[in-house]
Write an enzyme that holds these catalytic residues in place. Structure first.
Site: not given
Ligand code: TPP
Ligand code: MG
Length: 673
Positions: A30, A157, A186, A266, A357, A413, A439, A463, A471, A475, A531
């Site tokens: 990237h 992201g 960006n 990207h 527990r 969590e 959970f 639990h 519940d 649960h 529990r």
């Molecule tokens: C939880 C999760 N979901 C999806 C991805 C796959 N993924 C990696 S980078 C990205 C896009 C990220 O965009 P951004 O954070 O804006 O990074 P930029 O493109 O600006 O480098 C995705 C969807 C990941 N790494 N983690």
């Molecule tokens: Mg970005």
């Protein structure tokens, strides 16, 4: 800080060239985000981040957490400038055996505190580290921890991931002014521009949550410097610096036109002539792009000298503190050693026939008294998951007061688990966290990261079965044990089961399980607890055998006709069933297996002696039958388990209706004969 902006810009361009070149060579990775963020990371490392180049493990160092792990080429390139990686290693990005892996987890010796592959978790690890630093400042009095700053880097992201809400809430509630987060805004992400999926006012959102927010042009070194200066002065709250950055800054296409702000940069190499044009545009040599410019070498040589005197001052402070507080200094050294704490379990008094527990609460009470660097958390269930056993001996963190050792995470969590992971990454503390077992589903992504990173976080899940009863099915954990037991089967890079999973059979076995969890500093541990009350195992049971993962329960007959196998509360149901079987003259052995993973690490002879081949076997589990399939082969017997989501009713009724009774054990075993 007399560095000229010209040199800073040159250094940022150097990082851009290196990052783009590493990705180009790897034919994978990237470049765009890395190129956009280069100005921030360069200003941070050349003027702000305090670390000891000669002592990467220095406990008081600032820490940099990179949430978007896909921007690792930016971090590696930066680390090349400070001598933690060689240019040759950078050129081996993402190759087999190379230290420059994709999305590196952590490698302190090389200056990597953490990068997160799963977006969102990484900046919450940073929040956990900031909590650990506050805790250590309060509990040791060592002035170095109050001077430590945790820097987090987040991208679009990470901001979009739901966990950012939990992390931001907690950081504000606890007033983490030792946390400075840079948002690389960006406007571009993997498959779209951000405007297609995001219309929020992020600055207003973080302000509303209680953060200080500073907005700048993220590729302007002078503005970055001003923002970091301002952030360092903020008291009582965390700071978010929103930097509007240009994705792929300086990149040109094959035809020489701009390749900036383009999704295509990207996650793919710039490619061919675009790469050549870009390197030239940034002042590099496309034939030989893996180079550090002379003025950039000088910039970082100067910074190394500055760091020498900064560290000398800090070490002098630490030394003076240690001389005045020798006991605390010895304790601190112990806490950071990674060794398991010494615990006198004889102080742990268990009630007969207690719920596991509650037995866990008795253990936690002892831990609160005896393990001064332990932090226990709960996701708003402390009186139910019985982490209140710990809480009653201390008090919860509040803004400005980290003298307690309990972390009320609120109903979040995944946030809680990630904070605990961040604490473990920081070092010096032992984190544990509790919630209902069902959970644990909300925590899985973090459990996986803790397992991969071999971090000794303790997960407390109560639990543990359908006996949550009233519940209702939402649960009632059914398939959760099967899921977490898969992590026992998955080996970590050190060859161990990646998580130690313990489901104790009664109150005393719970003490044994907690002892195992506390001794285990090599992987995460999970405790699965009931529990409802559970009858004690028969008198004379040797609980020390729980350390073997599976063992023969006291009162078992020699040369058994049938072996009954279970984990957790089902063992006591087998004990009741065995009474009925013995009335018919059957010889019965009962085996408790709190951890199949641990059992499988014992010698083949031992495993055979407990579960000899060819003897009829019956397994009882409140989870999916598959939980016991490794212990009760189909050819040798049968397994009674739950194969639906469960039902809403008082638990004793459910036991009757679903067949978790002595009578059904008797009936099912008789079918084997
Ligand atoms: C939880 C999760 N979901 C999806 C991805 C796959 N993924 C990696 S980078 C990205 C896009 C990220 O965009 P951004 O954070 O804006 O990074 P930029 O493109 O600006 O480098 C995705 C969807 C990941 N790494 N983690
Ligand atoms: Mg970005």
């Amino acid at each position: 800080m007399a560095n000229s902006i010209q040199v800073l810009n040159h250094a940022a361009d150097n990082i851009r060239i290196l990052a783009a070149s590493a990705v180009e060579k790897a034919k994978s990775g990237h470049p765009g985000g890395a190129m956009g963020g280069a100005d921030f990371i360069n200003v941070l490392y050349s003027e702000y981040l305090k670390y000891d180049p000669k002592n990467p493990e220095w406990v008081g160092r600032d820490r940099f957490f990179l949430d978007p792990g896909h921007m690792a080429p930016m971090l590696y390139s930066q680390l090349c400038l400070i001598g933690k990686f060689s240019l040759e290693e950078l050129a081996q990005l993402r190759q087999w055996g190379s230290p420059t892996t994709g999305h590196p987890e952590f490698e302190i010796a090389r200056g990597i505190e953490n990068t997160s592959g799963p977006l969102g978790q990484g900046h919450v690890f940073a929040i956990g580290a900031a909590i650990a630093a506050k805790f250590l400042a309060a509990h040791t009095g060592n002035p170095t921890f109050a001077k430590e700053t945790i820097y987090a880097y987040i991208s679009d992201g990470g901001v979009q991931e739901e966990i950012s809400q939990g992390g931001a809430r907690i950081a504000a509630v606890l007033g983490l002014d030792n946390l400075i987060m840079f948002y690389d805004s960006n406007d571009i992400q993997l498959s779209t521009e951000t405007k297609e999926v995001m219309t929020e006012d992020t600055a207003a959102k973080y302000r509303a949550l209680g953060w200080e927010v500073i907005e700048i042009v993220g590729n302007d070194a002078a503005q970055i410097r001003c923002a970091l200066d301002a952030a360092q002065k903020v008291e009582g709250k965390p700071t978010l610096i929103i930097g509007k950055c240009i994705m792929g800054k300086g990149a040109l296409k094959a035809d020489g036109t701009s390749y900036e702000a383009n999704c295509k940069t990207h996650g793919a190499p710039l490619g061919g002539d675009a790469f050549i044009n870009t390197v030239k545009n940034l002042g590099g040599d496309p034939e030989n792009p893996f180079q550090i410019f002379d003025d950039v070498k000088e910039l970082y040589a100067n910074r190394a000298k500055e760091l020498e005197s900064i560290c000398a001052e800090r070490y002098a402070e630490e030394k003076a503190w240690a001389a005045a507080n020798p006991e605390k200094a010895a304790a601190q050294a112990d806490w950071f050693s990674g060794k398991a704490p010494k615990i006198d379990w004889s102080k742990c008094v268990q009630k007969d026939n207690d719920a596991t527990r509650s037995a866990s609460a008795a253990c936690l009470s002892v831990l609160a008294e005896q393990v001064p660097n332990m932090i226990c958390a709960s996701a708003d269930l402390s009186n139910s998951d019985k982490t209140d056993g710990f809480l009653k001996k201390t008090h919860a963190f509040t803004k400005g007061d980290f003298s307690g050792a309990f972390f009320q995470a609120g109903v979040a969590e995944l946030t809680m688990a990630c904070c605990c992971i961040g604490m473990a990454l920081h070092g010096g503390v032992i984190p544990a966290c509790g919630t209902f077992f069902v959970f644990s589903d909300y925590m899985k992504p973090a459990v996986r990261m803790a397992a991969l990173m071999e971090l000794p976080v303790k997960f407390i899940w109560t639990h543990d079965a359908f006996r949550v009863g009233e519940d209702g099915p939402t649960h009632e954990p059914v398939e959760q044990e099967a899921q977490i037991r898969l992590m026992e089967k998955l080996k970590n890079h050190s060859g161990k089961p990646s998580v130690l999973v313990l489901r104790p059979a009664d109150a005393q076995e719970t003490t044994a399980a907690w002892a195992l969890a506390m001794e285990n500093m090599a992987t995460p541990s999970a405790l699965i607890l009931s529990r409802q009350n559970i009858n004690n195992l028969p008198a004379g049971n040797d609980y020390s055998q729980a350390a073997k993962g599976g063992y023969i329960v006291a009162g078992s007959d020699e040369n058994p006709d049938v072996i009954l196998v279970a984990t957790g509360s089902e063992v006591s149901t087998l004990v009741a069933g065995a009474e009925l079987l013995r009335k018919d003259g059957k010889k019965v052995r009962i085996v408790s297996v709190p951890s199949e993973g641990l059992f499988r690490q014992q010698s083949k002879e031992y495993q055979q002696s407990v579960l000899p081949q060819g003897v009829k076997k019956f397994g009882l589990t409140a989870g999916l039958p598959v939980n016991l399939l490794g212990l009760v082969p189909e050819a040798e017997g049968s397994i009674w388990g739950l194969e639906s989501f469960g039902f809403s009713a008082p638990y004793k009724v459910l036991d009757e209706k679903l067949g978790y009774t002595a009578e059904n054990v008797y009936a099912q075993v008789n079918k084997l004969f």
